[in-house]
Design an enzyme around this catalytic site. Sequence first.
Site, mmCIF file in Angstrom:
data_model
loop_
_atom_site.group_PDB
_atom_site.id
_atom_site.type_symbol
_atom_site.label_atom_id
_atom_site.label_comp_id
_atom_site.label_asym_id
_atom_site.label_seq_id
_atom_site.Cartn_x
_atom_site.Cartn_y
_atom_site.Cartn_z
ATOM 1 N N GLU A 62 -9.692 6.798 3.736
ATOM 2 C CA GLU A 62 -10.558 5.835 4.411
ATOM 3 C C GLU A 62 -9.727 4.596 4.699
ATOM 4 O O GLU A 62 -8.719 4.349 4.036
ATOM 5 C CB GLU A 62 -11.743 5.466 3.515
ATOM 6 N N LYS A 109 0.813 -1.225 0.000
ATOM 7 C CA LYS A 109 0.000 0.000 0.000
ATOM 8 C C LYS A 109 0.845 1.273 0.000
ATOM 9 O O LYS A 109 0.421 2.295 -0.518
ATOM 10 C CB LYS A 109 -0.952 -0.012 1.192
ATOM 11 N N SER A 163 1.592 -9.829 -0.992
ATOM 12 C CA SER A 163 1.258 -8.406 -0.827
ATOM 13 C C SER A 163 1.624 -7.833 0.533
ATOM 14 O O SER A 163 1.876 -6.641 0.659
ATOM 15 C CB SER A 163 -0.233 -8.207 -1.088
#
Length: 406
Positions: free
Chosen positions: A122, A100, A388
């Site tokens: 968010e 991310k 990930s």
Amino acid sequence: MINITTPLNKGTYKQPNIFGYYGNFGGAYIPEMLHRNVEELRTRYLEIMYDDAFQKEFKDLLHDYVGRPTPLYLAKRLSKLHNTNIYLKREDLNHTGAHKINNTVGQILLALKLGKKRIIAETGAGQHGVATATVCALKGIECVVYMGSKDIERQAPNVARMKMLGAKVVPATSGSQTLKDATNEAIRAWINDPLDTHYIIGSVVGPHPYPDMVARFQSIISEETRWQLKEKTGTELPTHVMACVGGGSNAAGMFYHYLDELSVQLVAVEAAGHGVNSGMSAATTQLGKPGILHGSKSLVMQTEDGQVVEPHSISAGLDYPGVGPLHAHLYESGRGTFLSATDDESLKAAFELAKLEGIIPALESAHALAALHQMKFKQSDVVVVCLSGRGDKDLATYMKAMDIKE
Ligand SMILES: *Cc1c(COP(=O)(O)O)cnc(C)c1O
């Protein structure tokens, strides 16, 4: 490198058309009040992103701050189990523990170029909130993170991290008090302060240009994979690339530079929860119908009369009732292979990787690993799985699973 003026996405899966459509999915369905912001972003993002100075700062931060390039690791014992060649793209080794941060580093630089003074975001599990709070601290810019009040309770360590990094965490108390409600709150907050605020969306979702912009920031994953694979095997092209899909950003990054290489099979793995047809699932492409969610048209889990259905997954990062428009298009066009893994299969795959390779994966990533068992590989195949994120955040879930077994 890129062709900014290409009007249509004919012949490529990479780029949406000028209206942000990938085939039948995408677009920008936004309230009038946000038109100026989204239009500013749409007309400027490519020019800003591909400016030489921007690229240099982005790449320098990815290298020195995030820790890129992440290794491409030949997992020998896992390969032996599946009788093929499996490489793991180690996004788990990034600063903050997942992919991310690639996107938030890109978007904070973009927000500064646009002259924004405040960031909103968010978050569901808190992973994107932490990645956003991190880059806001790095650049000394105000950060407000909207989070469902139920998630604030469930994800206390990430709430503490965000606060320690200087972010304000605002509870979303409407609806089911989870991710989709937090997203609604963030959109509302953006409407209230559109001029000074940039909204950092955490996946390849939202109104155009977000899906394309986030995919481009995450495309560093496959950009590196190509040269790393070439170094290791003599060819840039694997036979398969695999990734889990929540909104779809790590998958978009893993697929990006292979989208138009038709010999490479793209395998996307969704969360089946208790089972695709159990009523407790987040397998969006299997269960979803075309609809509009959070600013774009895509496949959405919904009732007959269009109410969003509450998804379920053991992994908070995959617990989303939609999927990015790129993935809806890959699904509909048949370019992508869409599989799903249940909660139990994913837990098993996490323990398997830990014991075989000494790597504890995030529960999200474990879904991609679980799907290896559903594939038929040839011995000569070369499979790249996007790992990930790391599993530290999921330890409580793993501990609970161990108790049950013993
Ligand atoms: C958030 C998250 C995901 C799911 O998000 P995508 O946008 O689908 O990539 C997957 N893995 C990890 C580790 C995450 O934190």
